[in-house]
Design a protein around this motif. Structure first.
Motif: not given
Length: 264
Positions: A138-157
């Protein structure tokens, strides 16, 4: 080890590997990119994951040493998380990435070797092997989301979100308690549309009068406090269910501040 535990450990590995592939390609300057968490760069996000993986490894392998860390956290509840992230973020990106890789591998090995029925201390309630792995995912996914967002990238769920959704549902009463509120006396029905659009993930009695419905991705973003409730398609029926969506959190520790609405 039971098959469900092995499955979540496999998913934990996959979640870490996906984020690893993203940050491993970044140049050193990109690691200093600001994320949505105030004062945190991409380096802070990875450093926090490395730090909490280390704390989890200590909880699994040395309960007495972990208890000492809990005392330190209790003495500085508003700063200990940021301090851990700051320390790691000062490292060179290659060193930080190596530390995170090494730590998460050691933790996975320790969880794989844990005896059946083992329970480990944590900052919230004690954790089983599967629960500890789920929490780390859960934490890896959540903090990873912040990284994806900061890079302007969309992660496929992916279907790995099922673990995040489950811990979010199970943490309902904790979200009330950590704010000094009485937990609702009845179970809610939660119905979440799976990321592939082909299924429904359900929790709680089918005939419960209070309900939460919406896309699984939006629910997971909400309970990890990566979005404001108004920016999701998650809906509640019932006063207590409605209140829960305002305060939901899937993580242990103090109540988080959440995120401001988009455009605020």
């Amino acid at each position: 080890m039971s098959d469900p535990t092995a499955a979540v450990l496999d998913d934990l590995r996959a979640e870490g590997d996906e984020l690893d592939r993203l940050v491993a390609k970044l140049d050193p300057d990109a690691w200093r990119t600001a994320t949505a968490a105030p004062g945190w760069t991409i380096a802070h996000q990875i450093a926090h994951l490395a730090w909490t993986d280390g704390a989890a490894l200590l909880a699994v392998t040395d309960a007495d040493a972990f208890a000492a860390e809990v005392e330190k956290a209790a003495a500085a509840p508003d700063t200990f998380v940021d301090e851990g992230a700051d320390a790691g973020a000062r490292l060179a990106p290659d060193e930080l990435l190596g530390r995170w890789r090494h730590g998460r591998a050691r933790l996975r090995e320790a969880l794989e070797a844990a005896p059946a029925g083992a329970r480990f201390p944590w900052y919230g309630p004690p954790m089983s092997t599967a629960s500890m792995a789920t929490g780390r995912l859960m934490e890896t996914w959540a903090h990873g989301q912040d990284v994806w967002d900061a890079l302007g990238r969309t992660r496929e769920p992916t279907d790995r979100l099922r673990h995040v959704a489950r811990i979010g549902v199970r943490a309902r009463d904790f979200a009330f308690a950590v704010r000094g509120l009485a937990a609702p006396g009845e179970a809610f029905r939660v119905e979440l549309a799976a990321p592939d659009g082909q299924g429904l993930w359900t929790y709680g009695p089918e005939d419960a009068p209070q309900r939460v419905t919406g896309p699984a991705l939006d629910f997971c973003l909400l309970v990890t406090q990566r979005v404001h409730r108004s920016d999701t398609a998650v809906r509640a029926e019932g006063a207590d269910a409605d209140r829960w969506l305002d305060i939901a959190q899937a993580f242990a520790g103090p109540a988080g501040p959440g995120r401001a609405p988009k455009g605020a």
